[in-house]
Design an enzyme around this catalytic site. Structure first.
Site, PDB file in Angstrom:
ATOM      1  N   GLY A 230     -48.024 -27.345 -23.203  1.00  0.00           N
ATOM      2  CA  GLY A 230     -48.091 -28.802 -23.125  1.00  0.00           C
ATOM      3  C   GLY A 230     -46.880 -29.469 -23.757  1.00  0.00           C
TER       4      GLY A 230
ATOM      5  CG  LEU B  70     -46.142 -30.404 -19.823  1.00  0.00           C
ATOM      6  CD1 LEU B  70     -46.767 -30.485 -18.438  1.00  0.00           C
ATOM      7  CD2 LEU B  70     -45.871 -28.952 -20.176  1.00  0.00           C
TER       8      LEU B  70
ATOM      9  CD  GLU C 230     -37.112 -32.978 -15.188  1.00  0.00           C
ATOM     10  OE1 GLU C 230     -37.084 -32.352 -14.116  1.00  0.00           O
ATOM     11  OE2 GLU C 230     -37.910 -33.928 -15.388  1.00  0.00           O
TER      12      GLU C 230
ATOM     13  CG  HIS D 213     -42.677 -27.481 -20.063  1.00  0.00           C
ATOM     14  ND1 HIS D 213     -42.453 -28.394 -21.070  1.00  0.00           N
ATOM     15  CD2 HIS D 213     -42.961 -26.309 -20.688  1.00  0.00           C
ATOM     16  CE1 HIS D 213     -42.620 -27.812 -22.243  1.00  0.00           C
ATOM     17  NE2 HIS D 213     -42.918 -26.547 -22.050  1.00  0.00           N
TER      18      HIS D 213
ATOM     19  N   GLY E 231     -39.479 -19.459 -18.423  1.00  0.00           N
ATOM     20  CA  GLY E 231     -38.133 -19.986 -18.635  1.00  0.00           C
ATOM     21  C   GLY E 231     -37.248 -19.006 -19.378  1.00  0.00           C
TER      22      GLY E 231
ATOM     23  CG  ASP F  83     -39.197 -19.781 -24.936  1.00  0.00           C
ATOM     24  OD1 ASP F  83     -39.148 -19.925 -26.154  1.00  0.00           O
ATOM     25  OD2 ASP F  83     -39.406 -20.729 -24.139  1.00  0.00           O
TER      26      ASP F  83
ATOM     27  CD  GLN G  41     -42.736 -16.983 -23.951  1.00  0.00           C
ATOM     28  OE1 GLN G  41     -43.273 -17.244 -25.017  1.00  0.00           O
ATOM     29  NE2 GLN G  41     -42.562 -17.892 -23.013  1.00  0.00           N
TER      30      GLN G  41
ATOM     31  CB  SER H 218     -42.544 -29.007 -27.004  1.00  0.00           C
ATOM     32  OG  SER H 218     -42.748 -28.586 -25.671  1.00  0.00           O
TER      33      SER H 218
HETATM   34  P1  AMP Z   1     -43.750 -23.639 -24.003  1.00  0.00           P
HETATM   35  O1  AMP Z   1     -44.598 -24.799 -23.602  1.00  0.00           O
HETATM   36  O2  AMP Z   1     -42.685 -23.987 -24.975  1.00  0.00           O
HETATM   37  O3  AMP Z   1     -44.565 -22.433 -24.396  1.00  0.00           O
HETATM   38  O4  AMP Z   1     -42.970 -23.204 -22.700  1.00  0.00           O
HETATM   39  C1  AMP Z   1     -43.631 -22.934 -21.491  1.00  0.00           C
HETATM   40  C2  AMP Z   1     -42.622 -22.363 -20.509  1.00  0.00           C
HETATM   41  O5  AMP Z   1     -41.571 -23.298 -20.316  1.00  0.00           O
HETATM   42  C3  AMP Z   1     -41.968 -21.074 -21.023  1.00  0.00           C
HETATM   43  O6  AMP Z   1     -41.827 -20.175 -19.931  1.00  0.00           O
HETATM   44  C4  AMP Z   1     -40.625 -21.558 -21.511  1.00  0.00           C
HETATM   45  O7  AMP Z   1     -39.637 -20.564 -21.495  1.00  0.00           O
HETATM   46  C5  AMP Z   1     -40.326 -22.652 -20.512  1.00  0.00           C
HETATM   47  N1  AMP Z   1     -39.337 -23.605 -21.030  1.00  0.00           N
HETATM   48  C6  AMP Z   1     -39.343 -24.220 -22.229  1.00  0.00           C
HETATM   49  N2  AMP Z   1     -38.224 -24.970 -22.378  1.00  0.00           N
HETATM   50  C7  AMP Z   1     -37.510 -24.824 -21.245  1.00  0.00           C
HETATM   51  C8  AMP Z   1     -36.252 -25.327 -20.791  1.00  0.00           C
HETATM   52  N3  AMP Z   1     -35.511 -26.140 -21.543  1.00  0.00           N
HETATM   53  N4  AMP Z   1     -35.812 -24.956 -19.571  1.00  0.00           N
HETATM   54  C9  AMP Z   1     -36.552 -24.114 -18.795  1.00  0.00           C
HETATM   55  N5  AMP Z   1     -37.742 -23.593 -19.167  1.00  0.00           N
HETATM   56  C10 AMP Z   1     -38.217 -23.938 -20.374  1.00  0.00           C
END
Ligand code: AMP
Length: 281
Positions: free
Chosen positions: A31, A33, A35, A37, A147, A150, A153, A186
């Site tokens: 969450g 969220l 751009e 995400h 993404g 990470d 990950q 986030s």
């Molecule tokens: P999170 O909500 O931080 O757990 O991220 C959820 C997904 O969004 C994960 O696969 C992250 O790698 C991806 N993500 C987070 N930030 C970015 C970004 N700046 N660009 C692309 N993907 C992202």
């Protein structure tokens, strides 16, 4: 767009979609969220008929001293953004739905989580691998998008998917950045004005690394020294957890930059811990 809160209902809907031969794409998120995400949702939409976005702040991936309690939560805004980006179903369970009080099963990789983030956040990837496995079982996707932001990950999930035989295509989407180069996160919401301005130091350091490599300097010790200088020149109070150079999939450290070497770093500044990475060639 439909919002689902229970495992039972989500599994029933996923089963029905599969019977109807719909290709399911999953985008797991916590969450708050941005751009970055939304780019994953759009990527999933290109390859799948139905996109499920999970919104779940996963307690199992936070350490006891980390920011689980204060992690930003804004479901109302998230739902609007997901709808606009083309998401079809939101899976947003309560923590007790995923981890009832007698919960005891975790997914652990033996090696990939031992370096980089894992050295500083020992149980982090156990939490990540567990929630992603559960989401795979609950939503039964054909593909899932993560993404590159990470990096470790993404590699852990790729490996886990292969090791456990999940019939799921893992797509890794590029990092979306702010105009000045800061990777969207986030956690960027935690910064005040000066902190936000100085947070760009991670990107400056990575850009320096890439330029050094372009100029023919491939010794990671030399590059690290220069990156440290760039970070501290931009943010004097920055604490660098690590700067690492690794082989793309295996995360094995490299001494000299070659094709597919990834440089990743973690920096704490103004009470916020940021990570970023870049493929150097
Ligand atoms: P999170 O909500 O931080 O757990 O991220 C959820 C997904 O969004 C994960 O696969 C992250 O790698 C991806 N993500 C987070 N930030 C970015 C970004 N700046 N660009 C692309 N993907 C992202």
């Amino acid at each position: 767009m439909q919002t689902i809160r229970t495992i039972k209902k989500m599994q029933a809907v996923a089963k029905l979609l599969t019977v109807k031969k719909k290709k399911i794409g999953l985008v797991p998120t916590m969450g708050a969220l941005h751009e970055g995400h939304l780019s994953l949702i759009r990527r999933a939409k290109k390859a799948a008929d139905v996109v499920i976005v999970s919104v779940f702040v996963n307690p199992a991936q936070f350490g006891p001293k980390e920011d689980f309690k204060k992690y930003p939560r804004d479901e109302k805004e998230d739902l609007k953004k997901i709808k606009k980006a083309g998401g079809d179903i939101v899976f947003a369970p309560e923590a007790a739905e995923i981890y009832p009080c007698d919960y005891e099963t975790y997914v652990v990789l033996e090696n990939l989580p031992k370096t980089l983030e894992g050295e500083i956040r020992p149980d982090h990837f156990r939490g990540v691998a567990t929630i992603v496995s559960k989401l795979f079982n609950i939503t039964r996707p054909d593909l899932a998008v993560f993404g590159m932001k990470d990096y470790q990950q993404a590699m852990v999930i790729k490996k886990m998917t292969r090791d456990l035989g999940f019939p799921i295509r893992i797509i890794i989407a590029p990092t979306v950045r702010e105009e000045d180069g800061l990777a969207m996160s986030s956690r960027n919401r935690y910064f005040d004005h000066i902190g936000r301005w100085e947070a760009v130091c991670l990107f400056y350091a990575l850009r320096t690394a890439r330029e050094m490599v372009k100029a023919g300097i491939v010794d990671t010790k030399l590059i690290t020294k220069e990156m440290r200088a760039v970070i501290l020149a931009t943010c004097a109070v920055a604490k660098i957890d690590y700067i690492a150079f690794t082989e793309f999939e295996t995360l094995k450290p490299v001494k000299k930059v070659v094709k597919n070497t990834v440089c990743s770093l973690a920096v704490r500044l103004h009470g916020v811990r940021l990570i970023d990475n870049m493929k150097l060639i």
